[in-house]
Design an enzyme around this catalytic site. Sequence first.
Site, short mmCIF file in Angstrom:
data_model
loop_
_atom_site.label_atom_id
_atom_site.label_comp_id
_atom_site.label_asym_id
_atom_site.label_seq_id
_atom_site.Cartn_x
_atom_site.Cartn_y
_atom_site.Cartn_z
N ARG A 8 0.80 3.81 -3.33
CA ARG A 8 0.15 5.09 -3.09
C ARG A 8 1.17 6.21 -2.86
O ARG A 8 1.12 7.25 -3.54
CB ARG A 8 -0.79 5.00 -1.88
CG ARG A 8 -1.91 3.99 -2.05
CD ARG A 8 -2.88 4.04 -0.88
NE ARG A 8 -3.69 2.82 -0.82
CZ ARG A 8 -4.99 2.80 -0.52
NH1 ARG A 8 -5.62 3.92 -0.27
NH2 ARG A 8 -5.63 1.65 -0.47
N GLU B 183 0.83 -1.20 0.00
CA GLU B 183 0.00 0.00 0.00
C GLU B 183 0.87 1.27 0.00
O GLU B 183 0.56 2.25 -0.69
CB GLU B 183 -0.94 0.01 1.21
CG GLU B 183 -1.97 -1.10 1.24
CD GLU B 183 -3.05 -0.96 0.18
OE1 GLU B 183 -3.04 0.04 -0.58
OE2 GLU B 183 -3.92 -1.85 0.10
N GLU C 51 -11.85 0.61 -10.65
CA GLU C 51 -11.45 -0.36 -11.67
C GLU C 51 -12.29 -0.30 -12.94
O GLU C 51 -11.77 -0.43 -14.06
CB GLU C 51 -11.47 -1.79 -11.09
CG GLU C 51 -10.38 -2.06 -10.08
CD GLU C 51 -10.66 -1.47 -8.71
OE1 GLU C 51 -9.71 -1.26 -7.92
OE2 GLU C 51 -11.85 -1.20 -8.42
N ASP D 147 -5.06 -9.92 -8.22
CA ASP D 147 -5.29 -9.05 -9.38
C ASP D 147 -4.03 -8.45 -10.01
O ASP D 147 -3.71 -8.70 -11.18
CB ASP D 147 -6.28 -7.94 -9.02
CG ASP D 147 -5.95 -7.23 -7.70
OD1 ASP D 147 -4.92 -7.56 -7.07
OD2 ASP D 147 -6.72 -6.34 -7.31
#
Length: 625
Positions: free
Chosen positions: A216, A212, A524, A355
């Site tokens: 980010r 993360e 998405e 993913d």
Amino acid sequence: MSKSLPYSMKDVEYDNAKFRQRSFTKVLNQTMLTKDVKRKCLGCSTGKFLVIIMLFGLAYLILRQPTHAVSSHGIKDKANVTVNTSTRLRRVFRKPPRLPPRLTPDEMHTNNKSVHQLDADTSKWMGKQQQVKGAFIHAWSGYKKYAMGFDELMPLSKRGIDGLGGLGATVVDALDTAMIMGVEDIVNEAGSWIETHLAERISQKGQVNLFETTIRVLGGLLSAYHLSGGANLSSPSVGPKPSAYLKTATILADRLLTAFTSSPTPIPFSDVILRDNTAHAAPDGLSSTSEASTLQLEFNYLSDVLGDQKYSLEAMKVLEHMKTLPKVEGLVPIYISPQTGEFSGENIRLGSRGDSYYEYLLKVWLQQGASQSRNLTYLHDMYEEAMKGVRHLLVRKSIPNGIVFVGELPYGASGSFSPKMDHLVCFLPGTLALGATKGMTKSKAMKENLLSSEDLENLRLAEDLVKTCVETYFVTSTGLAPEIVYFHVENYFEEGFDGGNKSSKFLNDIIIKPADRHNLLRPETVESLFVLYRITEDPKYREWGWQIFEAFEKYTKVDSGGYTSLDDVTSLPPHKRDKMETFFLGETLKYLYLLFGDSNIVPLDKYVFNTEAHPIPINASVKRQ
């Protein structure tokens, strides 16, 4: 290039005369089939008489044109008769005029679209783009007012929370969006906060998640560095110098490297203690496959601009190691152990924890593939093998309307198939389209004969899947998608769990269970709409994106500032959750803004977007600090 002359009425008259001349000559030649016949005809008086008549007829056809010019007042001008008649004799021997080149059907469609219509379309989407920009400013205003410096805003409670380690994640996530939109006030506010506070926080804060924080914060800093000028000597008009972003990114990356160097295998630990410069595994000892394999774009780019390969070398060891591990038709389980370096369990899915593994196989290859210093074709090979596996093992059609979706194999390839699909899976249509054309438009790729049969198959699947993702929005009462859906298939259906929109054709195809009905403002689907529009140039993707944006505006906007997640998208009015995720500013609104704008802004053949929508320039355009 020379242009063809206009094809006038005089040219039409000339063509008619030529046609009559050719017709007459054809008849004459058919009559005189052989030299013997010609000789016999000319040897008799009747034949000579016929030849004379034919010659007079030919002259008559040549000269049989309107012989009077018409003045501007509609009066016949007899003075022009002689000139026109003599001129026509010369026309017989003149070369025909050059006709305009033939247009392809696509060019004819484009040319038939009036300049007025093109201007109207441009104006229409520019207006919608400005509304998205307004939404971004509204979202930032709430964050700035109630949560500046915190990771996330709770817009209903009007306060901030630190759920991502306390590094001001919303500030960094939103910065490059503001740069792309040209919102200088926000660029200055966010940039100044980063320059003043972030380096100190990195040295003082505790535990952060490697994945993360990388996608980010590190990704946001590196994108801001590039968009503010990068290694160019000129300073940006607003905000700090690019070097401020790069310096902070380097400080952060040096601490995050501990997750790699502390692990006994090439698989990094999942968590880092920033102030202690230490790292450790998650409580269960495992890392998510997607998290370990979604760090490479950021670390590679940092190495590129610094000229220091230590960041890239550690990150690329992960993918090089995963290349050696056993797979199921290119598909991998969603957990991996940093202690053993092996996959754990058999659960295969393209939703959470799986993913972006597949996304980065393609994007790392695209971003670094042109580099002469390393051979990364194995990444593209892994990607292509995985997409074949997706098509073979995970793609199904629903009942009764045959909507295409991607399911899961929770117990591996030998276990039962689950018709469950996370909203996160909706990254896949955009990735498939990007992998097919490598960022160029479909029309250009087709014209240059660059698409293989597999590329075309992946592009068709991308278009089918993005429609499915959109229908998960349109099937609900709010027009917003839930976090998870199931699909009606032959051996699975649950009644009473529809989306609430009784007019939807797919009401009985899509099942939404009570625990899955929340919406987190996820990006998405609009990400894939953006990519599909850029590649296919089909305006329906813009129209769908606009409908989704309108639903966000109607149901998630908070008057005092910000936007909020929802508890249940199938009920009206929907209950609000009181949280604005950082990716709403960093991804969702950015992709919507780019969807409605000019395709030359952050072009897909010059940039790849990391999994948090931070644009990273491809290797050829990287400039070192």
